[in-house]
Design an enzyme around this catalytic site. Structure first.
Site, PDB file in Angstrom:
ATOM      1  N   ASN A   8       0.875  -1.177   0.000  1.00 41.36           N
ATOM      2  CA  ASN A   8       0.000   0.000   0.000  1.00 41.36           C
ATOM      3  C   ASN A   8       0.910   1.223   0.000  1.00 41.36           C
ATOM      4  O   ASN A   8       1.485   1.566   1.033  1.00 41.36           O
ATOM      5  CB  ASN A   8      -0.889  -0.023   1.253  1.00 41.36           C
ATOM      6  CG  ASN A   8      -1.686   1.262   1.412  1.00 41.36           C
ATOM      7  OD1 ASN A   8      -1.808   2.054   0.474  1.00 41.36           O
ATOM      8  ND2 ASN A   8      -2.234   1.474   2.606  1.00 41.36           N
ATOM      9  N   TRP A   9       1.038   1.824  -1.169  1.00 42.52           N
ATOM     10  CA  TRP A   9       1.959   2.969  -1.281  1.00 42.52           C
ATOM     11  C   TRP A   9       1.410   4.203  -0.553  1.00 42.52           C
ATOM     12  O   TRP A   9       2.126   5.178  -0.368  1.00 42.52           O
ATOM     13  CB  TRP A   9       2.202   3.302  -2.758  1.00 42.52           C
ATOM     14  CG  TRP A   9       3.068   2.318  -3.491  1.00 42.52           C
ATOM     15  CD1 TRP A   9       3.555   1.126  -3.028  1.00 42.52           C
ATOM     16  CD2 TRP A   9       3.559   2.457  -4.837  1.00 42.52           C
ATOM     17  NE1 TRP A   9       4.317   0.513  -3.995  1.00 42.52           N
ATOM     18  CE2 TRP A   9       4.327   1.298  -5.121  1.00 42.52           C
ATOM     19  CE3 TRP A   9       3.413   3.426  -5.844  1.00 42.52           C
ATOM     20  CZ2 TRP A   9       4.958   1.111  -6.365  1.00 42.52           C
ATOM     21  CZ3 TRP A   9       4.040   3.222  -7.074  1.00 42.52           C
ATOM     22  CH2 TRP A   9       4.801   2.081  -7.327  1.00 42.52           C
ATOM     23  N   LYS A  10       0.139   4.194  -0.190  1.00 43.30           N
ATOM     24  CA  LYS A  10      -0.523   5.381   0.389  1.00 43.30           C
ATOM     25  C   LYS A  10      -0.298   6.583  -0.541  1.00 43.30           C
ATOM     26  O   LYS A  10      -0.142   6.399  -1.745  1.00 43.30           O
ATOM     27  CB  LYS A  10      -0.019   5.647   1.812  1.00 43.30           C
ATOM     28  CG  LYS A  10      -0.033   4.402   2.692  1.00 43.30           C
ATOM     29  CD  LYS A  10       0.080   4.740   4.140  1.00 43.30           C
ATOM     30  CE  LYS A  10       0.349   3.481   4.948  1.00 43.30           C
ATOM     31  NZ  LYS A  10      -0.035   3.602   6.333  1.00 43.30           N
ATOM     32  N   HIS A  88      -9.636   1.092   4.617  1.00 40.28           N
ATOM     33  CA  HIS A  88      -8.376   1.275   5.351  1.00 40.28           C
ATOM     34  C   HIS A  88      -8.652   2.181   6.557  1.00 40.28           C
ATOM     35  O   HIS A  88      -9.461   3.109   6.479  1.00 40.28           O
ATOM     36  CB  HIS A  88      -7.323   1.891   4.436  1.00 40.28           C
ATOM     37  CG  HIS A  88      -5.956   1.864   5.034  1.00 40.28           C
ATOM     38  ND1 HIS A  88      -5.545   2.765   5.988  1.00 40.28           N
ATOM     39  CD2 HIS A  88      -4.906   1.023   4.843  1.00 40.28           C
ATOM     40  CE1 HIS A  88      -4.304   2.477   6.346  1.00 40.28           C
ATOM     41  NE2 HIS A  88      -3.884   1.426   5.666  1.00 40.28           N
ATOM     42  N   GLU A  90      -7.092   4.548   7.773  1.00 41.64           N
ATOM     43  CA  GLU A  90      -6.881   5.987   7.519  1.00 41.64           C
ATOM     44  C   GLU A  90      -8.119   6.596   6.861  1.00 41.64           C
ATOM     45  O   GLU A  90      -8.489   7.734   7.141  1.00 41.64           O
ATOM     46  CB  GLU A  90      -5.614   6.180   6.662  1.00 41.64           C
ATOM     47  CG  GLU A  90      -4.361   5.908   7.484  1.00 41.64           C
ATOM     48  CD  GLU A  90      -3.150   5.462   6.684  1.00 41.64           C
ATOM     49  OE1 GLU A  90      -3.155   5.572   5.441  1.00 41.64           O
ATOM     50  OE2 GLU A  90      -2.187   4.974   7.320  1.00 41.64           O
ATOM     51  N   GLU A 160      -5.819  -5.200  10.343  1.00 46.25           N
ATOM     52  CA  GLU A 160      -4.862  -4.117  10.553  1.00 46.25           C
ATOM     53  C   GLU A 160      -5.181  -3.396  11.861  1.00 46.25           C
ATOM     54  O   GLU A 160      -6.003  -2.465  11.870  1.00 46.25           O
ATOM     55  CB  GLU A 160      -4.913  -3.127   9.390  1.00 46.25           C
ATOM     56  CG  GLU A 160      -4.511  -3.723   8.054  1.00 46.25           C
ATOM     57  CD  GLU A 160      -3.805  -2.700   7.176  1.00 46.25           C
ATOM     58  OE1 GLU A 160      -2.734  -3.025   6.666  1.00 46.25           O
ATOM     59  OE2 GLU A 160      -4.312  -1.570   7.029  1.00 46.25           O
ATOM     60  N   GLY A 166       1.937   2.058  10.721  1.00 43.45           N
ATOM     61  CA  GLY A 166       2.858   3.187  10.589  1.00 43.45           C
ATOM     62  C   GLY A 166       3.511   3.596  11.897  1.00 43.45           C
ATOM     63  O   GLY A 166       4.123   4.652  11.981  1.00 43.45           O
ATOM     64  N   SER A 204       3.039  -2.380  10.386  1.00 40.38           N
ATOM     65  CA  SER A 204       4.484  -2.384  10.678  1.00 40.38           C
ATOM     66  C   SER A 204       5.163  -3.715  10.379  1.00 40.38           C
ATOM     67  O   SER A 204       6.045  -4.157  11.130  1.00 40.38           O
ATOM     68  CB  SER A 204       4.727  -1.952  12.126  1.00 40.38           C
ATOM     69  OG  SER A 204       4.294  -0.604  12.305  1.00 40.38           O
ATOM     70  N   GLY A 225       2.618  -1.298   4.268  1.00 40.23           N
ATOM     71  CA  GLY A 225       2.656   0.131   3.980  1.00 40.23           C
ATOM     72  C   GLY A 225       4.080   0.593   3.716  1.00 40.23           C
ATOM     73  O   GLY A 225       4.637   0.392   2.646  1.00 40.23           O
ATOM     74  N   GLY A 226       4.684   1.223   4.731  1.00 44.11           N
ATOM     75  CA  GLY A 226       5.999   1.843   4.581  1.00 44.11           C
ATOM     76  C   GLY A 226       7.037   0.966   3.894  1.00 44.11           C
ATOM     77  O   GLY A 226       7.760   1.444   3.013  1.00 44.11           O
TER      78      GLY A 226
HETATM   79  C1  PEP Z   1      -0.955   0.032   5.854  1.00 43.63           C
HETATM   80  O1  PEP Z   1      -0.960   1.208   5.527  1.00 43.63           O
HETATM   81  O2  PEP Z   1      -1.853  -0.706   5.452  1.00 43.63           O
HETATM   82  C2  PEP Z   1       0.125  -0.457   6.713  1.00 43.63           C
HETATM   83  C3  PEP Z   1       0.053  -1.663   7.190  1.00 43.63           C
HETATM   84  O3  PEP Z   1       1.160   0.432   6.978  1.00 43.63           O
HETATM   85  P1  PEP Z   1       2.579   0.096   7.689  1.00 43.63           P
HETATM   86  O4  PEP Z   1       3.072  -1.221   7.096  1.00 43.63           O
HETATM   87  O5  PEP Z   1       3.448   1.240   7.317  1.00 43.63           O
HETATM   88  O6  PEP Z   1       2.308  -0.023   9.140  1.00 43.63           O
END
Ligand code: PEP
Length: 245
Positions: A8-10, A88, A90, A160, A166, A204, A225-226
């Site tokens: 997930n590049w966000k 998501h 967010e 999640e 994040g 994470s 994500g990251g």
């Molecule tokens: C996400 O945005 O779905 C996510 C899991 O982010 P991260 O891996 O950065 O915690």
């Protein structure tokens, strides 16, 4: 069941940065890999490593018409999206996306032939209050009500925990296994063919904790994500998913 690891590049990237990332990405055998990119980059991603699946990060619940700023599932389909993230945390927290809307978005994605990756998960307060499965059950029930039992088995779920996204603070393998087991039990109890449903973990995930998470019971992949913005890290996580028994 082949594991799925979706990045997930966000709201990150640029034409140049995406190209550099894609040039370094090598598809890992034994796992399905996908990247969910911002809408404007769907065109650029037509040129990507073969075998890398494409996805979006949101979709409109509506089919077409006077919905300024929205992007329909059919449009995503035209760009070859196989997956679309819906619900998501967010979007739920920052854009007020309610459970029912998440269900409708999942339905719109399926109607256009895509697979929604439906995100569910609790906040830290909800976990501390012993509300984990109550919250997730409410989120799942809203989707089930809209899409129905049969279609529920054709979507991907992503657990999640909000407190792990994040933050660098991943859930432990034990916590992940417990919730994934709870989700599968919830699905079974509601008449869904639960063994067909891929349940991803997100929050994470990094190269150094991926193997332990993917080895946990009922974990069918990850939403990343990251770490999906760093080719080497994303590939290391994918390799961990492919190697997990
Ligand atoms: C996400 O945005 O779905 C996510 C899991 O982010 P991260 O891996 O950065 O915690």
């Amino acid at each position: 069941m082949l594991r799925l690891v979706a990045g997930n590049w966000k709201m990150n990237g640029s034409l140049a940065a995406n190209r550099a990332l894609l040039d370094q990405l090598v598809v890992v055998p034994g796992v399905e890999m996908a990247v969910c990119v911002p809408y404007p980059y769907l065109a650029q991603l037509q040129d990507r490593p073969s075998g890398l699946q494409l996805g979006a990060q949101d979709v409109s619940e509506h089919e077409a018409g006077a919905y300024t700023g929205e992007v329909s599932a059919a449009m995503l389909g035209e760009f070859g999206c196989r997956y679309v993230i819906v619900g998501h945390s967010e979007r739920r927290a920052l854009f007020g996306e309610a459970d029912l809307v998440v269900g409708r978005k999942a339905r719109a994605a399926q109607a256009a032939g895509m697979v929604p990756i439906v995100c569910v998960g609790e906040t830290l307060d909800e976990r501390d209050g012993g509300q984990v499965m109550a919250v997730i059950g409410r989120q799942l029930a809203a989707v089930l009500d809209v899409v129905g039992v049969e279609a529920m088995a054709r979507l991907v779920l992503a657990y999640e925990p909000v407190w792990a996204i994040g933050t660098g603070r991943s859930a432990t393998a034990g916590q992940v296994a417990e919730v994934h087991g709870g989700i599968r039990a919830w699905l079974r109890a509601h008449g869904v063919d639960a063994k067909r449903v891929r349940i991803l973990y997100g929050g994470s995930v990094k190269p150094d904790n991926a193997a332990a998470i993917f080895a946990a019971v009922d974990v069918d992949g990850g939403l990343i994500g990251g770490a999906s913005l760093v080719a080497e890290d994303f590939m290391a996580i994918c390799r961990a998913a492919a190697d997990a028994v």
